[in-house]
Design a protein around this motif. Structure first.
Motif, PDB file in Angstrom:
ATOM      1  N   UNK A  99       0.772  -1.245   0.104  1.00 44.60           N
ATOM      2  CA  UNK A  99      -0.116   0.084   0.048  1.00 44.60           C
ATOM      3  C   UNK A  99       0.722   1.348   0.049  1.00 44.60           C
ATOM      4  N   UNK A 100       1.986   1.195   0.379  1.00 42.65           N
ATOM      5  CA  UNK A 100       3.152   2.201   0.239  1.00 42.65           C
ATOM      6  C   UNK A 100       3.477   2.434  -1.289  1.00 42.65           C
ATOM      7  N   UNK A 101       3.208   1.958  -2.331  1.00 49.00           N
ATOM      8  CA  UNK A 101       3.442   1.962  -3.539  1.00 49.00           C
ATOM      9  C   UNK A 101       2.226   2.333  -4.478  1.00 49.00           C
ATOM     10  N   UNK A 102       2.346   2.605  -5.783  1.00 45.56           N
ATOM     11  CA  UNK A 102       1.545   2.920  -6.819  1.00 45.56           C
ATOM     12  C   UNK A 102       1.888   2.193  -7.899  1.00 45.56           C
ATOM     13  N   UNK A 103       0.974   1.538  -8.663  1.00 44.68           N
ATOM     14  CA  UNK A 103       1.315   1.065  -9.754  1.00 44.68           C
ATOM     15  C   UNK A 103       0.862   1.515 -11.007  1.00 44.68           C
ATOM     16  N   UNK A 104       1.599   1.552 -12.084  1.00 40.90           N
ATOM     17  CA  UNK A 104       1.521   2.369 -13.542  1.00 40.90           C
ATOM     18  C   UNK A 104       1.270   1.334 -14.491  1.00 40.90           C
ATOM     19  N   UNK A 105       0.179   1.104 -15.169  1.00 43.82           N
ATOM     20  CA  UNK A 105       0.096   0.197 -16.256  1.00 43.82           C
ATOM     21  C   UNK A 105      -0.491   0.924 -17.406  1.00 43.82           C
ATOM     22  N   UNK A 106       0.394   0.881 -18.502  1.00 45.86           N
ATOM     23  CA  UNK A 106       0.298   1.581 -19.754  1.00 45.86           C
ATOM     24  C   UNK A 106      -1.118   0.999 -20.469  1.00 45.86           C
ATOM     25  N   UNK A 107      -1.837   1.939 -21.021  1.00 48.00           N
ATOM     26  CA  UNK A 107      -3.056   1.571 -21.615  1.00 48.00           C
ATOM     27  C   UNK A 107      -2.979   2.038 -23.317  1.00 48.00           C
ATOM     28  N   UNK A 108      -1.811   2.572 -23.595  1.00 43.54           N
ATOM     29  CA  UNK A 108      -1.659   3.457 -24.906  1.00 43.54           C
ATOM     30  C   UNK A 108      -0.665   2.631 -25.472  1.00 43.54           C
ATOM     31  N   UNK A 109      -0.693   2.106 -26.740  1.00 42.11           N
ATOM     32  CA  UNK A 109       0.167   1.465 -27.562  1.00 42.11           C
ATOM     33  C   UNK A 109       1.395   2.431 -27.978  1.00 42.11           C
ATOM     34  N   UNK A 110       1.214   3.803 -27.911  1.00 46.03           N
ATOM     35  CA  UNK A 110       2.273   4.549 -28.235  1.00 46.03           C
ATOM     36  C   UNK A 110       3.331   4.673 -27.304  1.00 46.03           C
ATOM     37  N   UNK A 111       3.282   3.911 -25.999  1.00 46.43           N
ATOM     38  CA  UNK A 111       4.295   4.199 -25.030  1.00 46.43           C
ATOM     39  C   UNK A 111       5.120   2.501 -24.965  1.00 46.43           C
ATOM     40  N   UNK A 112       6.478   2.965 -25.113  1.00 42.88           N
ATOM     41  CA  UNK A 112       7.178   1.737 -24.852  1.00 42.88           C
ATOM     42  C   UNK A 112       7.724   1.654 -22.994  1.00 42.88           C
ATOM     43  N   UNK A 113       7.136   0.802 -22.458  1.00 41.57           N
ATOM     44  CA  UNK A 113       7.250   0.714 -20.952  1.00 41.57           C
ATOM     45  C   UNK A 113       8.727   0.803 -20.530  1.00 41.57           C
ATOM     46  N   UNK A 114       9.896   0.288 -21.423  1.00 36.24           N
ATOM     47  CA  UNK A 114      11.292   0.540 -20.950  1.00 36.24           C
ATOM     48  C   UNK A 114      11.622   1.838 -20.991  1.00 36.24           C
ATOM     49  N   UNK A 115      11.310   2.518 -22.054  1.00 34.41           N
ATOM     50  CA  UNK A 115      11.514   3.733 -22.162  1.00 34.41           C
ATOM     51  C   UNK A 115      11.141   4.723 -20.993  1.00 34.41           C
ATOM     52  N   UNK A 116       9.764   4.471 -20.832  1.00 38.33           N
ATOM     53  CA  UNK A 116       9.243   5.305 -20.017  1.00 38.33           C
ATOM     54  C   UNK A 116       9.855   5.045 -18.337  1.00 38.33           C
TER      55      UNK A 116
END
Length: 422
Positions: A99-116
């Protein structure tokens, strides 16, 4: 770069806070990423995660998966707020986050997770997040702050090339880490075999004699630490006197330096004091190759200092000598951390004092055996030092590349050439 689009992060991803759980959820079966798993890591390391009973999982949506990014949301250590980790691969077992953390999950195919993942760990983003909370650090990160964050959105192929460049530096760093781990294991194995199992070179022909401390090879002793090697404590110059700190050149270590680095060797400290600050405090200058050990709160973080230096009050610094050379003393200290913790006292935080430490006993083999151990293990330590320094340089280079790329100071093609040279 001027031709890169920008957008709010919330247009590319969705966010979720982590699990809240209690002692009632103790058990195994559900791994969980907590704040302590962030440190200076880039990726989630599944092998070291704590576990809970699966009943702690409120909903299957609380599980993490490949390409998620996790952020520290709230913590007593304000420097940790906003740190992030990429989930580089699907977890080997069901895994969630605290609970002390937040998860980000990409929903847009224009985003490369490793770059971000690299972008969001960069200094510019961290400073922006801090400013959003007011002051130099934020107390709490929240989904709104992350969602409103303005981020560059290069073409997908450019994102992938940049991630590939930065990932290659991480690969080099990981190779060095594995090399360090192998060398550590080898050196520790020699120590265990020679000085715990007593299977040192020529042990078959050595007479074992009865002593007041039990059976020992002839020529070996059990001695009080205070009668075996020199110890030094530390001190802190007054923080209100600028003369003690401004343009300081003397390395002055705090426990955070060691617990944050987690390395065998320390070349420099985060803060430095002046020669006047050293003279006007209880800090003691010790020679290079002295071994620093934290002695309060976190007991037993140990590192060899490569320069003349001093520490604050949270250390016992041990000076090797001919009876206990550097490599032997370093491994003996590591081996006996549980003993030091057992002798610590204190209500607010545990501490082992110099007085108590001096009265503990140390095994002192004959000099011939410790000299042979030094001849074998010191070269391993030197290779570890070289790998640690290489990693520091690689980390610095990697972390400087992204802002140069984002600002347009460096093209992706130029960065690829720099990587090839590295």
């Amino acid at each position: 770069m001027s031709d890169w689009q920008t957008t709010e992060l919330g247009q590319l991803a969705e966010f979720r806070n982590g699990l809240n759980y209690s002692a009632a959820n103790a058990g195994t079966g559900l791994a969980v990423v907590g704040v302590s798993d962030f440190q200076d890591n880039s990726f989630v390391h599944f092998a070291t995660l704590a576990e809970l009973d699966p009943s702690a999982l409120s909903t299957p949506d609380a599980l993490i998966r490949k390409d998620d990014i996790l952020f520290v949301r709230s913590n007593g250590n304000r420097e940790l707020i906003g740190r992030s980790l990429l989930v580089l691969s699907d977890p080997p077992k069901p895994t969630s986050h605290s609970g002390f953390t937040i998860r980000l999950r990409f929903t847009d195919k224009r985003a490369d997770p490793r770059f971000f993942a690299y972008l969001l760990r960069g200094g510019a983003i961290r400073r922006h997040l801090s400013n959003q909370g007011g002051g130099t650090n934020i107390n709490n990160l929240n989904q709104g702050i992350l969602s409103r964050l303005i981020v560059p959105l290069p073409p997908l192929e450019t994102q992938r090339r940049i991630a590939g460049i930065l990932g290659a530096y991480d690969d080099l760093i990981e190779v060095n880490r594995r090399r360090i781990a192998v060398l550590e294991e080898m050196a520790r194995g020699f120590f265990t075999e020679w000085f715990i199992r007593l299977r040192f070179p020529g042990y078959e022909g050595i007479v074992i004699e009865e002593t007041p401390d039990g059976p020992l090879p002839v020529g070996w002793e059990i001695k009080a630490i205070g009668n075996t090697f020199e110890l030094l404590g530390g001190g802190t110059p007054s923080k209100t006197v600028d003369e003690y700190w401004e343009e300081g050149t003397v390395n002055w270590f705090t426990p955070t330096d060691l617990t944050g680095a987690k390395t065998h060797f320390m070349d420099c400290s985060a803060a430095r004091i002046t020669s006047t600050g050293l003279a006007k405090s209880s800090a003691k200058l010790f020679p290079a190759e002295s071994i620093m050990m934290t002695s309060r709160a976190t007991i037993g973080a140990i590192a060899i200092c490569t320069t003349e230096a001093c520490t604050n009050q949270g250390f016992i610094t041990c000076l090797p000598n001919e009876d206990v050379p550097r490599s032997y003393l370093f491994h003996w200290l590591h081996q006996n951390v549980p003993l030091f913790i057992a002798h610590a006292t204190g209500a607010t935080f545990k501490e082992i004092t110099k007085g108590v430490f001096k009265r503990l006993s140390i095994l002192v083999p004959n000099r011939e055996i410790t000299a042979k151990f030094e001849a074998i293990v010191r070269p391993m330590h030197e290779m570890i030092l070289a790998a640690e320094r290489s990693n520091r340089n690689l980390v610095t280079t990697r972390d400087l590349l992204l802002p140069r790329l984002v600002s347009g100071q460096l093209s992706v093609t130029q960065a690829e050439r720099e990587l090839e040279a590295a």
